[in-house]
Design a protein around this motif. Structure first.
Motif, PDB file in Angstrom:
ATOM      1  N   ASP A  62       0.849  -1.182   0.000  1.00  0.00           N
ATOM      2  CA  ASP A  62       0.000   0.000   0.000  1.00  0.00           C
ATOM      3  C   ASP A  62       0.889   1.238   0.000  1.00  0.00           C
ATOM      4  O   ASP A  62       1.776   1.380   0.840  1.00  0.00           O
ATOM      5  N   PRO A  63       0.676   2.168  -0.929  1.00  0.00           N
ATOM      6  CA  PRO A  63       1.578   3.308  -1.028  1.00  0.00           C
ATOM      7  C   PRO A  63       1.416   4.314   0.105  1.00  0.00           C
ATOM      8  O   PRO A  63       2.335   5.044   0.397  1.00  0.00           O
ATOM      9  N   ALA A  64       0.246   4.364   0.719  1.00  0.00           N
ATOM     10  CA  ALA A  64       0.022   5.394   1.725  1.00  0.00           C
ATOM     11  C   ALA A  64      -0.430   4.765   3.032  1.00  0.00           C
ATOM     12  O   ALA A  64      -1.007   3.693   3.066  1.00  0.00           O
ATOM     13  N   THR A  65      -0.135   5.447   4.098  1.00  0.00           N
ATOM     14  CA  THR A  65      -0.655   5.051   5.399  1.00  0.00           C
ATOM     15  C   THR A  65      -1.373   6.255   5.971  1.00  0.00           C
ATOM     16  O   THR A  65      -1.006   7.397   5.736  1.00  0.00           O
ATOM     17  N   GLY A  66      -2.420   5.995   6.690  1.00  0.00           N
ATOM     18  CA  GLY A  66      -3.163   7.104   7.286  1.00  0.00           C
ATOM     19  C   GLY A  66      -4.423   7.406   6.513  1.00  0.00           C
ATOM     20  O   GLY A  66      -5.067   6.538   5.949  1.00  0.00           O
ATOM     21  N   VAL A  67      -4.779   8.670   6.443  1.00  0.00           N
ATOM     22  CA  VAL A  67      -6.032   9.103   5.841  1.00  0.00           C
ATOM     23  C   VAL A  67      -5.862   9.213   4.331  1.00  0.00           C
ATOM     24  O   VAL A  67      -4.891   9.781   3.844  1.00  0.00           O
ATOM     25  N   LYS A  68      -6.825   8.692   3.613  1.00  0.00           N
ATOM     26  CA  LYS A  68      -6.805   8.772   2.159  1.00  0.00           C
ATOM     27  C   LYS A  68      -7.564  10.014   1.725  1.00  0.00           C
ATOM     28  O   LYS A  68      -8.706  10.237   2.119  1.00  0.00           O
ATOM     29  N   VAL A  69      -6.946  10.851   0.900  1.00  0.00           N
ATOM     30  CA  VAL A  69      -7.579  12.055   0.383  1.00  0.00           C
ATOM     31  C   VAL A  69      -7.871  11.815  -1.083  1.00  0.00           C
ATOM     32  O   VAL A  69      -6.979  11.494  -1.858  1.00  0.00           O
TER      33      VAL A  69
END
Length: 85
Positions: A62-69
């Motif tokens: 997964d490229p991002a961690t946290g909140v998806k914008v």
């Protein structure tokens, strides 16, 4: 100590099986180093063509961690904001 007495039969059977397998394995003939090296080399040469990789494809991290914008495709006009207020 009495609580662990139920483990004694299993431990004795395990030890007896280990002794039996160890005794049975002693009867094998020994090979010289050249024969062993030749057999290993042949086996490794046969395996090189068979390497197909894993049965399942690799997962992409997964490229991002946290909140998806979410990105908006089109930006709203300033005129639509003015009409709403």
């Amino acid at each position: 100590m009495e609580i662990l007495l139920w483990l004694a039969p299993a431990a004795l059977v395990t030890l007896a099986a280990m002794a039996w397998v160890g005794w049975q394995g002693r009867g094998h003939r020994e090979l010289d180093r050249e024969t062993v090296a030749r057999r290993i080399g042949e086996a490794l040469a046969r395996q090189e063509g068979r390497r197909h990789g894993y049965a399942a494809p690799r997962r992409t991290p997964d490229p991002a961690t946290g909140v998806k914008v979410r990105r908006h495709e089109t930006q709203p006009d300033d005129s639509s904001r003015q009409q709403a207020s």
